[in-house]
Design an enzyme around this catalytic site. Sequence first.
Site, mmCIF file in Angstrom:
data_model
loop_
_atom_site.group_PDB
_atom_site.id
_atom_site.type_symbol
_atom_site.label_atom_id
_atom_site.label_comp_id
_atom_site.label_asym_id
_atom_site.label_seq_id
_atom_site.Cartn_x
_atom_site.Cartn_y
_atom_site.Cartn_z
ATOM 1 N N ASP A 30 -38.013 -33.550 9.380
ATOM 2 C CA ASP A 30 -36.592 -33.758 9.155
ATOM 3 C C ASP A 30 -35.852 -32.619 9.782
ATOM 4 O OD1 ASP A 30 -34.202 -35.070 8.097
ATOM 5 O OD2 ASP A 30 -34.513 -33.874 6.344
ATOM 6 N N ASP A 61 -30.050 -41.113 8.142
ATOM 7 C CA ASP A 61 -29.213 -41.155 6.928
ATOM 8 C C ASP A 61 -28.304 -42.450 6.865
ATOM 9 O OD1 ASP A 61 -30.668 -39.179 5.778
ATOM 10 O OD2 ASP A 61 -28.844 -37.614 6.053
ATOM 11 N N GLU A 80 -32.891 -32.183 14.850
ATOM 12 C CA GLU A 80 -32.138 -32.299 16.096
ATOM 13 C C GLU A 80 -31.887 -31.016 16.920
ATOM 14 O OE1 GLU A 80 -31.467 -33.297 12.893
ATOM 15 O OE2 GLU A 80 -32.252 -35.174 13.337
HETATM 16 O O1 MIG Z 1 -29.576 -32.941 4.507
HETATM 17 O O2 MIG Z 1 -34.472 -33.440 2.609
HETATM 18 O O3 MIG Z 1 -32.595 -37.609 6.397
HETATM 19 O O4 MIG Z 1 -33.878 -38.354 4.281
HETATM 20 O O5 MIG Z 1 -34.030 -36.850 2.186
HETATM 21 C C1 MIG Z 1 -30.241 -33.691 3.695
HETATM 22 C C2 MIG Z 1 -33.427 -34.098 2.201
HETATM 23 C C3 MIG Z 1 -31.696 -33.544 4.347
HETATM 24 C C4 MIG Z 1 -32.100 -35.645 5.360
HETATM 25 C C5 MIG Z 1 -33.029 -36.618 5.640
HETATM 26 C C6 MIG Z 1 -33.192 -37.153 4.148
HETATM 27 C C7 MIG Z 1 -33.869 -36.224 3.376
HETATM 28 C C8 MIG Z 1 -32.774 -35.268 3.232
HETATM 29 N N1 MIG Z 1 -32.589 -34.511 4.398
#
Ligand code: MIG
Length: 750
Positions: free
Chosen positions: A408, A482, A411
Amino acid sequence: MEPLSAMKTYHWENNTLDIQYENGHGVVEVLTDDIFRIYVGQNGEPTLSVAVEGDKKTPVEAVCEASGDSLVVRTRRYAVSVSGDFRIDILDSKGNRICEDYREERTKREVLSDAHKELLIAEGHAKPEDFDRPEHIFSAKKMDGDEKFYGLGDKTGFLNKRSYEFENWNTDNPKAHTEAFAALYKSIPFLIVLKEKGCYGLFYDNTYRSRLNLGKEREDYFFYAADGGTLNYYFIGGRSMKEVVSNYTYLTGTTPLPQRWVLGYHQSRWGYDSAEVMRTVASKMRELEIPCDCLHFDIDYMEGFRVFTWNEKRYGEKGKLIEELLDDGFRSVCIIDPGVKKDEDYAIYREGVENDYFAKSPDGTIYNNVVWPGVVAFPDFGNPKTRDWWAQNQKFLMNMKVGGVWNDMNEPASFEGELPLDVVFSDEGDKITHEKMHNRYGHLMSKATYEGIKAQTGRRPFVITRACYAGTQKYSTVWTGDNQSLWAHLQMAIPQLCNLGISGIGIAGTDVGGFGADTTPELMARWVQVGAVSPFFRNHCSNGCIHQEPWEFPEEIQNIYRKFTNLRYELLPYFYDCMKECEETGIPMMRPLVLEYEHDAECFNCNDEFMVGDRMLVAPVVTQGSTKRVVYLPEGTWYGFEDEDQKRYDGGQYYLVDAPLDTCPIFVKEGTILPTYAPMQYIGETCPDKLILRVYPGEGSYIHYQDNGLDFDYRNGAYNRYRFTKAADGTVSTELLHEGFPQYGEIEVK
Ligand code: MIG
């Protein structure tokens, strides 16, 4: 970028045409009969690609000849005509000019006056850089008028991207994604152009921020512009849209076959914050008899969000819960973010500092920003040593028997503004800045993760990533980040997943039910119907939103949930066959209708139907309150998938069909043979002993693939390939085309 002009000399050797100009050189390189690489060396040469690995050049016969004041490079399929100023026209074998450089003067539309721009800036609604983006690189192609544009990865909006402009700059924007968004998490600068004269692709291999303006500025051209790097692109031909997609994945790699259980159902939520909660989720899935193969651990499982740690206080002794879940048939997937907490008492951070693994500010100090753990450093995944280290770190998870890794925030996302453009990273042995690194960061993180898992387990790695670049499919599956519990996002899921598929990403899914905002029972039911037949099927939602596990809904919805999750498991062997096809050809399981029927104008803009493989058409309901819908069936004869009496439909027309809440209209082609499994609660490591062939009226044949669903033994022949043939009299015969794995105990025809 100034146009190349005044040709001086040229050189043709090894299927490469290199033309020297007063102000640089231009290159046309033949890779295959269909693929040409074109680049301009002006202020430097294109650097090593992260998308295209290895030598893709095949020894095809090509010639180069002078014709008037142009040079023409010819293969069996195409002629690339290069004029004196390095303008490129590509002709197919019939002599049609299928892709031409735009030669007229460009005329921008001035939408905003300077005074208005200043007002917007003053109001805080825009930043100066939102206007007049730099165009260090610019290349425009002529439009004939009937172009449809597809691909580009995960962009918002509709299937056909015509009249929009999109940006390639991996972006985590928490607002509800709409078709007005220029960029999302992924950057795949691969464009498919379909028009009367034919279909071709353009892949602009450059990781700087770039844009594709697809007939938005003017209707007579489309253009690519980038903030930096070089003009370096591939023309990708093919006799059909499918061949174009296959050729693109020849270049950038196909999606490798996943472990079979990956295609099962996944349950997730941000906020399963203890072992107790995980156990409850697991036992409720079994209690409700909704099949499930995998539970996801979001950021809560770590110690203060430190990657590669485990919070024993909340989740018990390291490894114990994971084993327990495994015993009940649940795999665990753990999230990993790139940011490493700045903490001298934390071994991962110390190792990173000691070995110089982190990105730096221009002054040479480690660059910091803030993410979940607080102040963090960012691994420099452009450095092969950093990637090795990250790969090694996967051991922490693999030793606990974690089944997959969810990458996650890559980017990379950061709380205190985006990383400045001058942060210093590596490009293998060279130094580059964030400007060039940004769009490749998620890709390289996934690659490191994949390689670590592969080396440590010998199994087919399961990696999920949010950010990616072209070619990431070799290492990772993706989810669309998201989204929100909005009908508009369920609607968008179809074109988004279809475009990801034809952009090479064979395994993609949305957060089923929606991540942000609160879902409704009806939306959940409809979303499960789409999720159950899309490549990656995971219910996930945000901390702070209402719970959306199946038991949170009324019994009617639970039953629908069960029905479609069961359908998923029934169809697993079909989906797995699709995955095998995808590994071999690059053609994804989930396809837009236009990929199969590119000459049918009704399919060009079909946003609410899709194909699963080449013989199943899904027409889900994606609007609130609807219980009927219009379905377009392309040419041929179709049958209702679920109909007991196998209702027949003639294709090439629209139908109004019933679709009450417990129904998702699905159709199959005449002569279809579908491999299915009997119901189960999870697939785990097994290959069921019994295959059930669901057959439909008409003659047909079908190739089915079987292996252990776990590791790479199939690459050494440990698999079976069957051909089932249904004759006119309805009998089905089986031939074994390849034998290398224990065969089914029983093959039943239904
Ligand atoms: O800013 O880890 O897209 O799937 O549950 C939130 C918490 C950070 C973004 C991910 C999302 C995940 C969440 N993460």
